[in-house]
Design a protein around this motif. Sequence first.
Motif, PDB file in Angstrom:
ATOM      1  N   GLN A  15      38.579  51.296  36.006  1.00 42.92           N
ATOM      2  CA  GLN A  15      38.697  50.876  34.611  1.00 42.92           C
ATOM      3  C   GLN A  15      37.533  49.996  34.167  1.00 42.92           C
ATOM      4  OE1 GLN A  15      41.103  52.100  32.700  1.00 42.92           O
ATOM      5  NE2 GLN A  15      42.099  53.131  34.410  1.00 42.92           N
ATOM      6  N   GLN A  16      36.322  50.290  34.614  1.00 45.76           N
ATOM      7  CA  GLN A  16      35.165  49.468  34.266  1.00 45.76           C
ATOM      8  C   GLN A  16      34.848  49.494  32.778  1.00 45.76           C
ATOM      9  OE1 GLN A  16      31.734  49.973  36.749  1.00 45.76           O
ATOM     10  NE2 GLN A  16      32.944  49.853  38.623  1.00 45.76           N
ATOM     11  N   SER A  17      35.354  50.491  32.074  1.00 47.90           N
ATOM     12  CA  SER A  17      35.107  50.543  30.630  1.00 47.90           C
ATOM     13  C   SER A  17      36.126  49.705  29.853  1.00 47.90           C
ATOM     14  CB  SER A  17      35.163  51.996  30.145  1.00 47.90           C
ATOM     15  OG  SER A  17      36.455  52.525  30.355  1.00 47.90           O
ATOM     16  N   GLN A  18      37.023  49.045  30.554  1.00 48.88           N
ATOM     17  CA  GLN A  18      38.050  48.203  29.938  1.00 48.88           C
ATOM     18  C   GLN A  18      37.842  46.742  30.357  1.00 48.88           C
ATOM     19  OE1 GLN A  18      40.260  49.956  28.036  1.00 48.88           O
ATOM     20  NE2 GLN A  18      39.290  51.842  28.717  1.00 48.88           N
ATOM     21  N   GLU A  19      38.319  45.825  29.543  1.00 46.64           N
ATOM     22  CA  GLU A  19      38.247  44.413  29.910  1.00 46.64           C
ATOM     23  C   GLU A  19      39.466  44.052  30.758  1.00 46.64           C
ATOM     24  OE1 GLU A  19      36.932  40.624  27.567  1.00 46.64           O
ATOM     25  OE2 GLU A  19      39.037  41.052  27.104  1.00 46.64           O
ATOM     26  N   ILE A  20      39.214  43.446  31.895  1.00 49.68           N
ATOM     27  CA  ILE A  20      40.291  43.029  32.795  1.00 49.68           C
ATOM     28  C   ILE A  20      40.247  41.507  32.903  1.00 49.68           C
ATOM     29  CG2 ILE A  20      41.189  43.150  35.150  1.00 49.68           C
ATOM     30  CD1 ILE A  20      39.869  45.936  35.344  1.00 49.68           C
ATOM     31  N   LYS A  21      41.404  40.895  32.777  1.00 48.57           N
ATOM     32  CA  LYS A  21      41.507  39.440  32.920  1.00 48.57           C
ATOM     33  C   LYS A  21      42.528  39.139  34.008  1.00 48.57           C
ATOM     34  CE  LYS A  21      40.345  38.208  28.180  1.00 48.57           C
ATOM     35  NZ  LYS A  21      40.735  37.414  27.008  1.00 48.57           N
ATOM     36  N   PHE A  22      42.309  38.041  34.689  1.00 48.42           N
ATOM     37  CA  PHE A  22      43.289  37.569  35.665  1.00 48.42           C
ATOM     38  C   PHE A  22      43.257  36.055  35.697  1.00 48.42           C
ATOM     39  CE2 PHE A  22      39.366  38.565  37.861  1.00 48.42           C
ATOM     40  CZ  PHE A  22      39.189  37.549  38.798  1.00 48.42           C
ATOM     41  N   ARG A  23      44.362  35.490  36.148  1.00 48.03           N
ATOM     42  CA  ARG A  23      44.469  34.039  36.173  1.00 48.03           C
ATOM     43  C   ARG A  23      45.006  33.597  37.524  1.00 48.03           C
ATOM     44  NH1 ARG A  23      46.182  30.331  31.213  1.00 48.03           N
ATOM     45  NH2 ARG A  23      44.686  31.775  30.357  1.00 48.03           N
ATOM     46  N   PHE A  24      44.445  32.499  37.998  1.00 48.62           N
ATOM     47  CA  PHE A  24      44.883  31.911  39.262  1.00 48.62           C
ATOM     48  C   PHE A  24      46.019  30.930  39.025  1.00 48.62           C
ATOM     49  CE2 PHE A  24      40.524  33.110  40.180  1.00 48.62           C
ATOM     50  CZ  PHE A  24      40.634  33.653  41.450  1.00 48.62           C
ATOM     51  N   TYR A  25      46.772  30.673  40.072  1.00 46.94           N
ATOM     52  CA  TYR A  25      47.712  29.565  40.031  1.00 46.94           C
ATOM     53  C   TYR A  25      46.906  28.280  40.112  1.00 46.94           C
ATOM     54  CZ  TYR A  25      51.768  32.539  40.521  1.00 46.94           C
ATOM     55  OH  TYR A  25      52.740  33.469  40.290  1.00 46.94           O
ATOM     56  N   ILE A  44      37.444  36.707  33.807  1.00 37.47           N
ATOM     57  CA  ILE A  44      37.268  37.911  33.013  1.00 37.47           C
ATOM     58  C   ILE A  44      36.307  38.871  33.710  1.00 37.47           C
ATOM     59  CG2 ILE A  44      36.450  38.820  30.805  1.00 37.47           C
ATOM     60  CD1 ILE A  44      36.976  35.976  29.657  1.00 37.47           C
ATOM     61  N   ILE A  45      36.689  40.143  33.728  1.00 37.21           N
ATOM     62  CA  ILE A  45      35.780  41.204  34.134  1.00 37.21           C
ATOM     63  C   ILE A  45      35.491  41.961  32.844  1.00 37.21           C
ATOM     64  CG2 ILE A  45      35.417  43.207  35.622  1.00 37.21           C
ATOM     65  CD1 ILE A  45      37.705  42.085  37.403  1.00 37.21           C
ATOM     66  N   PRO A  46      34.345  41.688  32.224  1.00 39.58           N
ATOM     67  CA  PRO A  46      34.046  42.300  30.923  1.00 39.58           C
ATOM     68  C   PRO A  46      33.912  43.818  31.000  1.00 39.58           C
ATOM     69  CG  PRO A  46      32.547  40.489  31.416  1.00 39.58           C
ATOM     70  CD  PRO A  46      33.306  40.790  32.664  1.00 39.58           C
ATOM     71  N   LYS A  47      34.043  44.471  29.854  1.00 40.85           N
ATOM     72  CA  LYS A  47      33.868  45.920  29.770  1.00 40.85           C
ATOM     73  C   LYS A  47      32.497  46.294  30.305  1.00 40.85           C
ATOM     74  CE  LYS A  47      36.544  46.516  25.548  1.00 40.85           C
ATOM     75  NZ  LYS A  47      36.521  46.969  24.171  1.00 40.85           N
ATOM     76  N   ALA A  77      33.711  40.354  41.596  1.00 41.48           N
ATOM     77  CA  ALA A  77      35.146  40.401  41.320  1.00 41.48           C
ATOM     78  C   ALA A  77      35.940  40.976  42.497  1.00 41.48           C
ATOM     79  CB  ALA A  77      35.415  41.224  40.070  1.00 41.48           C
ATOM     80  N   LEU A  78      35.426  42.035  43.119  1.00 40.65           N
ATOM     81  CA  LEU A  78      36.164  42.662  44.214  1.00 40.65           C
ATOM     82  C   LEU A  78      36.275  41.735  45.418  1.00 40.65           C
ATOM     83  CD1 LEU A  78      34.770  46.294  44.007  1.00 40.65           C
ATOM     84  CD2 LEU A  78      36.927  45.410  43.108  1.00 40.65           C
ATOM     85  N   ALA A  79      35.194  41.047  45.747  1.00 37.81           N
ATOM     86  CA  ALA A  79      35.227  40.100  46.867  1.00 37.81           C
ATOM     87  C   ALA A  79      36.207  38.965  46.584  1.00 37.81           C
ATOM     88  CB  ALA A  79      33.834  39.551  47.141  1.00 37.81           C
ATOM     89  N   LEU A  93      44.970  44.273  31.404  1.00 39.93           N
ATOM     90  CA  LEU A  93      43.973  45.285  31.064  1.00 39.93           C
ATOM     91  C   LEU A  93      43.970  45.421  29.547  1.00 39.93           C
ATOM     92  CD1 LEU A  93      42.063  47.529  32.181  1.00 39.93           C
ATOM     93  CD2 LEU A  93      44.040  49.042  32.147  1.00 39.93           C
ATOM     94  N   ASN A  94      42.850  45.071  28.916  1.00 44.72           N
ATOM     95  CA  ASN A  94      42.739  45.072  27.447  1.00 44.72           C
ATOM     96  C   ASN A  94      43.859  44.282  26.777  1.00 44.72           C
ATOM     97  OD1 ASN A  94      40.366  46.498  27.300  1.00 44.72           O
ATOM     98  ND2 ASN A  94      41.397  48.468  27.229  1.00 44.72           N
ATOM     99  N   GLY A  95      44.183  43.133  27.342  1.00 40.16           N
ATOM    100  CA  GLY A  95      45.185  42.258  26.755  1.00 40.16           C
ATOM    101  C   GLY A  95      46.624  42.594  27.103  1.00 40.16           C
ATOM    102  N   GLU A  96      46.858  43.679  27.819  1.00 40.83           N
ATOM    103  CA  GLU A  96      48.212  44.081  28.197  1.00 40.83           C
ATOM    104  C   GLU A  96      48.438  43.799  29.678  1.00 40.83           C
ATOM    105  OE1 GLU A  96      50.782  48.160  28.608  1.00 40.83           O
ATOM    106  OE2 GLU A  96      49.282  48.053  27.016  1.00 40.83           O
TER     107      GLU A  96
END
Length: 168
Positions: A15-25, A44-47, A77-79, A93-96
């Motif tokens: 999904q590299q063409s999509q924005e992916i976000k994640f959050r840590f505790y 953030i993993i930008p598009k 990001a993968l590491a 993924l894209n805010g969802e």
Amino acid sequence: MIVKKEQIMRIILEQQSQEIKFRFYSASTIGGLSKTELATYESIIPKGSTSATYESIIPKGSTSATYEHRPDIQFDALALVKSEWQDIAYFSLNGEMICERSAYGEAMISKCDELFTQNAYKQAIEDELKAEKSDREVVVSELTEKGAGGLMSDYATYWEQYKKENNL
């Protein structure tokens, strides 16, 4: 469905063409004071982010990520996902929201099972590549007519998509 880190790493690459976000505790959650407190900022993993721009920092072929509050910082990001899997609260993924943990230490649960389910052809290729990398041999059980048909159908779908994407 319980999500494993290998599955989310595959999603990041696919999904590299999509924005992916994640959050840590937060640090207090990891330290044991709270089980649900999140870090203040998202990662953030930008598009379309790849390591081509940051080859001196991030290995070629990886996906680069940054922090919401510090876009000047780039990391692989993968590491990061591989090494800090237990400390990540959710992915979107894209805010969802696509998967999340109910609390620190719990399993990552999918919000969209179809996204994490691999078709038969891609799974066979992934198994073969993993075996090749570790010098193992893949033993394939006998396919039924339905199983072989599904495998070929998945391949035909993949090939059509590949031709469309590469203007063949």
